[in-house]
Motif scaffolding. Structure first.
Motif, PDB file in Angstrom:
ATOM      1  N   MET A   1       0.729  -1.159   0.076  1.00 33.25           N
ATOM      2  CA  MET A   1       0.004  -0.015   0.056  1.00 33.25           C
ATOM      3  C   MET A   1       0.708   1.322   0.056  1.00 33.25           C
ATOM      4  O   MET A   1       2.020   1.194   0.573  1.00 33.25           O
ATOM      5  CB  MET A   1      -0.833  -0.087   1.222  1.00 33.25           C
ATOM      6  N   SER A   3       2.266   4.866   1.132  1.00 38.22           N
ATOM      7  CA  SER A   3       2.603   5.441   2.281  1.00 38.22           C
ATOM      8  C   SER A   3       3.019   6.613   2.406  1.00 38.22           C
ATOM      9  O   SER A   3       4.061   7.180   1.394  1.00 38.22           O
ATOM     10  CB  SER A   3       3.130   4.389   3.329  1.00 38.22           C
ATOM     11  N   GLU A  32      -1.067  11.962  14.653  1.00 38.26           N
ATOM     12  CA  GLU A  32      -1.045  10.819  13.645  1.00 38.26           C
ATOM     13  C   GLU A  32      -2.477  10.558  13.008  1.00 38.26           C
ATOM     14  O   GLU A  32      -2.533  10.267  11.965  1.00 38.26           O
ATOM     15  CB  GLU A  32      -0.670   9.640  14.409  1.00 38.26           C
ATOM     16  N   ALA A  36      -3.542  10.644   9.178  1.00 39.67           N
ATOM     17  CA  ALA A  36      -3.994   9.454   8.634  1.00 39.67           C
ATOM     18  C   ALA A  36      -5.408   9.638   8.195  1.00 39.67           C
ATOM     19  O   ALA A  36      -5.757   9.339   6.915  1.00 39.67           O
ATOM     20  CB  ALA A  36      -3.983   8.341   9.729  1.00 39.67           C
ATOM     21  N   LYS A  37      -6.253  10.590   8.745  1.00 37.48           N
ATOM     22  CA  LYS A  37      -7.587  10.565   8.046  1.00 37.48           C
ATOM     23  C   LYS A  37      -7.468  11.571   6.872  1.00 37.48           C
ATOM     24  O   LYS A  37      -8.097  11.221   5.626  1.00 37.48           O
ATOM     25  CB  LYS A  37      -8.298  11.335   9.438  1.00 37.48           C
ATOM     26  N   ALA A  40      -5.927   9.527   3.888  1.00 34.30           N
ATOM     27  CA  ALA A  40      -7.056   8.107   3.585  1.00 34.30           C
ATOM     28  C   ALA A  40      -7.683   8.370   2.430  1.00 34.30           C
ATOM     29  O   ALA A  40      -8.135   7.378   1.557  1.00 34.30           O
ATOM     30  CB  ALA A  40      -7.766   7.886   4.752  1.00 34.30           C
ATOM     31  N   GLY A  43      -5.990   6.851  -0.183  1.00 35.31           N
ATOM     32  CA  GLY A  43      -5.783   5.457   0.098  1.00 35.31           C
ATOM     33  C   GLY A  43      -4.284   5.449   0.489  1.00 35.31           C
ATOM     34  O   GLY A  43      -3.946   4.045   0.506  1.00 35.31           O
ATOM     35  N   TRP A  44      -3.817   6.244   0.969  1.00 37.52           N
ATOM     36  CA  TRP A  44      -2.233   6.175   1.691  1.00 37.52           C
ATOM     37  C   TRP A  44      -2.605   5.829   3.216  1.00 37.52           C
ATOM     38  O   TRP A  44      -3.228   6.282   3.788  1.00 37.52           O
ATOM     39  CB  TRP A  44      -1.857   7.715   1.472  1.00 37.52           C
ATOM     40  N   GLU A  45      -1.456   5.242   3.544  1.00 39.32           N
ATOM     41  CA  GLU A  45      -1.532   4.973   4.861  1.00 39.32           C
ATOM     42  C   GLU A  45      -0.028   5.819   5.605  1.00 39.32           C
ATOM     43  O   GLU A  45       0.773   6.254   4.794  1.00 39.32           O
ATOM     44  CB  GLU A  45      -1.072   3.480   5.463  1.00 39.32           C
ATOM     45  N   VAL A  46      -0.044   6.069   6.910  1.00 40.54           N
ATOM     46  CA  VAL A  46       0.873   6.759   7.601  1.00 40.54           C
ATOM     47  C   VAL A  46       1.848   5.856   8.315  1.00 40.54           C
ATOM     48  O   VAL A  46       1.439   4.886   8.838  1.00 40.54           O
ATOM     49  CB  VAL A  46       0.271   7.841   8.370  1.00 40.54           C
ATOM     50  N   SER A  48       4.091   6.357  11.206  1.00 39.93           N
ATOM     51  CA  SER A  48       4.626   7.328  12.029  1.00 39.93           C
ATOM     52  C   SER A  48       5.820   6.846  12.914  1.00 39.93           C
ATOM     53  O   SER A  48       5.507   5.596  13.339  1.00 39.93           O
ATOM     54  CB  SER A  48       3.344   7.623  12.814  1.00 39.93           C
TER      55      SER A  48
END
Ligand code: DQA
Length: 145
Positions: A1, A3, A32, A36-37, A40, A43-46, A48
């Motif tokens: 995914m 990021s 964080e 992340a919200k 999103a 479709g990216w994730e974080v 941290s």
């Protein structure tokens, strides 16, 4: 995914308890979650990572060259973190430097930076909102896959 890297340096893991009159009451977990919200929607994730030592921050950068971009608060390493600077110089993607406080309105030792000249952009003085704005900037700067 896909990021992005959210990198925080020394003393930023205790946000919420650390000089709230300067840094506010939001915790790093709050920040964080907000970042992340924000990302999103693409479709990216974080990823941290907060570390107290420069070497560990460098490892975090080297381990995340595949990230699409980064949000970096180097804390006091801004002033003389030469090794961190070199690591960021090799980071192949855009990265936004964030400071919760307006460092240029504070003590003069905070006015020098070995990091900032390399940043794609810099946000300071807007508290936790700065991280969300940095996320917005990456959403606009990083081309759609
Ligand atoms: C900071 C500002 C730095 O001068 C300080 O050392 C920090 C936090 C900020 O977010 O305002 O650790 O980077």
């Amino acid at each position: 995914m896909s990021s992005i890297l959210l990198l925080n340096g020394p003393n930023l893991g205790i946000l919420g308890r650390r000089q709230p009159e300067i840094y506010g009451t939001a915790t790093l977990a709050d920040i964080e979650a907000a970042v992340a919200k924000r990302v999103a929607e693409r479709g990216w994730e974080v990823v941290s990572i907060q570390r107290e030592s420069e070497g560990e921050l460098i490892h975090a950068i080297q381990d995340n060259y595949d990230a699409l971009g980064a949000i970096v608060n180097p804390g006091a390493l801004m002033v003389a973190g030469w090794s961190l600077r070199d690591a960021l110089a090799s980071f192949p993607r855009p990265w936004i430097e964030v400071h919760l406080s307006n460092v240029w309105a504070r003590e003069s030792f905070r006015h020098e930076s070995v990091i900032s000249p390399l940043a794609t952009g810099l946000i300071a003085g807007l508290g936790p909102l700065g991280y969300e704005l940095a996320a917005d900037a990456l959403l606009r700067i990083v081309p759609a896959a």
